[in-house]
Design an enzyme around this catalytic site. Sequence first.
Site, PDB file in Angstrom:
ATOM      1  N   PHE A   4       0.881 -51.655  -4.685  1.00 55.80           N
ATOM      2  CA  PHE A   4       1.665 -49.422  -5.060  1.00 55.80           C
ATOM      3  C   PHE A   4      -0.540 -49.359  -5.296  1.00 55.80           C
ATOM      4  CE2 PHE A   4       2.028 -47.189  -8.678  1.00 55.80           C
ATOM      5  CZ  PHE A   4       1.129 -45.869  -8.373  1.00 55.80           C
ATOM      6  N   GLY A  44       3.939 -56.757  -2.284  1.00 54.44           N
ATOM      7  CA  GLY A  44       3.021 -55.807  -1.484  1.00 54.44           C
ATOM      8  C   GLY A  44       3.347 -55.616   0.068  1.00 54.44           C
ATOM      9  N   ASP A  91      -1.238 -66.768  -0.184  1.00 57.84           N
ATOM     10  CA  ASP A  91      -1.363 -66.696  -1.466  1.00 57.84           C
ATOM     11  C   ASP A  91      -2.118 -67.297  -2.573  1.00 57.84           C
ATOM     12  OD1 ASP A  91      -0.167 -67.266  -4.176  1.00 57.84           O
ATOM     13  OD2 ASP A  91       1.879 -67.726  -3.393  1.00 57.84           O
ATOM     14  N   LEU A  96      -5.177 -57.960  -8.463  1.00 59.06           N
ATOM     15  CA  LEU A  96      -3.953 -57.014  -8.720  1.00 59.06           C
ATOM     16  C   LEU A  96      -2.688 -57.994  -8.088  1.00 59.06           C
ATOM     17  CD1 LEU A  96      -5.522 -53.762  -7.683  1.00 59.06           C
ATOM     18  CD2 LEU A  96      -4.591 -53.536 -10.130  1.00 59.06           C
ATOM     19  N   SER A 110       0.476 -59.564  -8.572  1.00 60.46           N
ATOM     20  CA  SER A 110       1.258 -60.096  -9.550  1.00 60.46           C
ATOM     21  C   SER A 110       2.735 -59.038  -8.787  1.00 60.46           C
ATOM     22  CB  SER A 110       1.305 -60.554 -10.724  1.00 60.46           C
ATOM     23  OG  SER A 110       2.769 -60.380 -11.985  1.00 60.46           O
ATOM     24  N   ASN A 122      -7.226 -70.308  -9.164  1.00 57.51           N
ATOM     25  CA  ASN A 122      -7.457 -70.709  -8.154  1.00 57.51           C
ATOM     26  C   ASN A 122      -9.248 -68.998  -7.711  1.00 57.51           C
ATOM     27  OD1 ASN A 122      -8.647 -71.651  -5.737  1.00 57.51           O
ATOM     28  ND2 ASN A 122      -6.788 -71.112  -4.565  1.00 57.51           N
ATOM     29  N   TYR A 145       7.011 -62.671 -16.944  1.00 57.75           N
ATOM     30  CA  TYR A 145       5.814 -61.598 -16.876  1.00 57.75           C
ATOM     31  C   TYR A 145       5.127 -60.978 -18.301  1.00 57.75           C
ATOM     32  CZ  TYR A 145       3.059 -57.469 -15.520  1.00 57.75           C
ATOM     33  OH  TYR A 145       2.405 -56.073 -14.105  1.00 57.75           O
ATOM     34  N   LYS A 147       0.935 -62.845 -18.308  1.00 59.52           N
ATOM     35  CA  LYS A 147      -0.167 -62.170 -18.584  1.00 59.52           C
ATOM     36  C   LYS A 147      -0.774 -62.278 -19.483  1.00 59.52           C
ATOM     37  CE  LYS A 147       0.015 -59.558 -14.381  1.00 59.52           C
ATOM     38  NZ  LYS A 147      -0.502 -59.548 -13.735  1.00 59.52           N
ATOM     39  N   TYR A 197     -12.237 -69.011 -19.110  1.00 63.93           N
ATOM     40  CA  TYR A 197     -13.567 -68.889 -18.287  1.00 63.93           C
ATOM     41  C   TYR A 197     -14.623 -68.742 -18.355  1.00 63.93           C
ATOM     42  CZ  TYR A 197     -11.039 -71.352 -14.536  1.00 63.93           C
ATOM     43  OH  TYR A 197     -10.228 -73.027 -13.547  1.00 63.93           O
TER      44      TYR A 197
END
Length: 312
Positions: A11, A36, A56, A74, A76, A100, A147, A151, A161
């Site tokens: 979306f 999606g 993926d 974005l 997920s 990745n 979720y 996150k 990182y």
Amino acid sequence: MKILVAGGAGFIGSHLVKYYLKNNHTVYAIDNFVTGKKDNLRKIADDKNFRLVEADLVDYDFGALPSFDLIYDLASPASPATFARLSLEIIRVNSLGLMNLLDFFVKSQSKTLVFSSTSEVYGDPAVSPQPETYFGNVHTTGVRSAYDEGKRFAEAIISAYTRKFNIDARIARIFNTFGPFMDKDDGRFISNFINQALTKKPLTVYGNGEQTRSCCYVTDMVAGLVSLGETKNLKGEIINLGTEDERKIIDVARLVKEMTGSESKVVFEPIGEDDPKRRKPDLNKAKRLLSWEPKTSLEDGLKLTIDYFKTL
Ligand code: UDP
């Protein structure tokens, strides 16, 4: 610029892809279509500045891709209605998939990364509005935890990182967003209410409807994400994006009923475990650092969204 949008068929992702194409940038989108939709990209499928990679993030070999000026992640599933069915996909893409992508980001010497986190990191908040400094109140093993904790872990990965490789990564905590191209069937309240009102079915309010959400129209959200990606000197910043216009769910149900002229009844159904009782972003940091704030009212946004749903 050369831009990569992971989750580009989703979306918000598809709106971002279209925004950058319209502004004459080269855009790559990666999506595995778990939530999606190819249809979201139908109008730009043949644009010569657009490339779609069906993959993926978790196991994609980025080797063939160039270095990017800006990468948005974005990717997920994000609707509570998917949290049980897609729990493992959510955990994987926000951990292994993100790592990745970050490994590619470091190796390709891409410039800036914007990660889509969420207001769900605040859980069922004990403070309102929620500033970025609030550490949250999340049930670590509850039905929303794949979720919420996914996150939160993603934010920890990005921070690690950033410290280790000195990368320019920024985190958007995205609050409820709505508008055209939101998935008609993903179970969110605005899409459910509009669908129900247009098909003469009862509008299903969970619980007593006194819980609140603050709903940002999608073009405002895209403008916030663009500003977060393009403003200089925001390395490491975490910024709430959403709207401060907080409404009760029951009031939104009544508003949708009125705006659609529907004769549907409002019915009350049981509420899910850990459903946050209120949600409203503190936007002071966004206003200060991004010179941005949402412009579209809930009413104007709903009108455009209702018109879109009528075309489906
Ligand atoms: N909700 C509702 N009826 C619906 C779908 C959702 O009353 O048909 C409520 C839900 O319980 C929650 C709020 O609306 O309190 C927002 O739910 P949504 O799934 O849109 O996203 P959330 O903000 O919880 O991530």
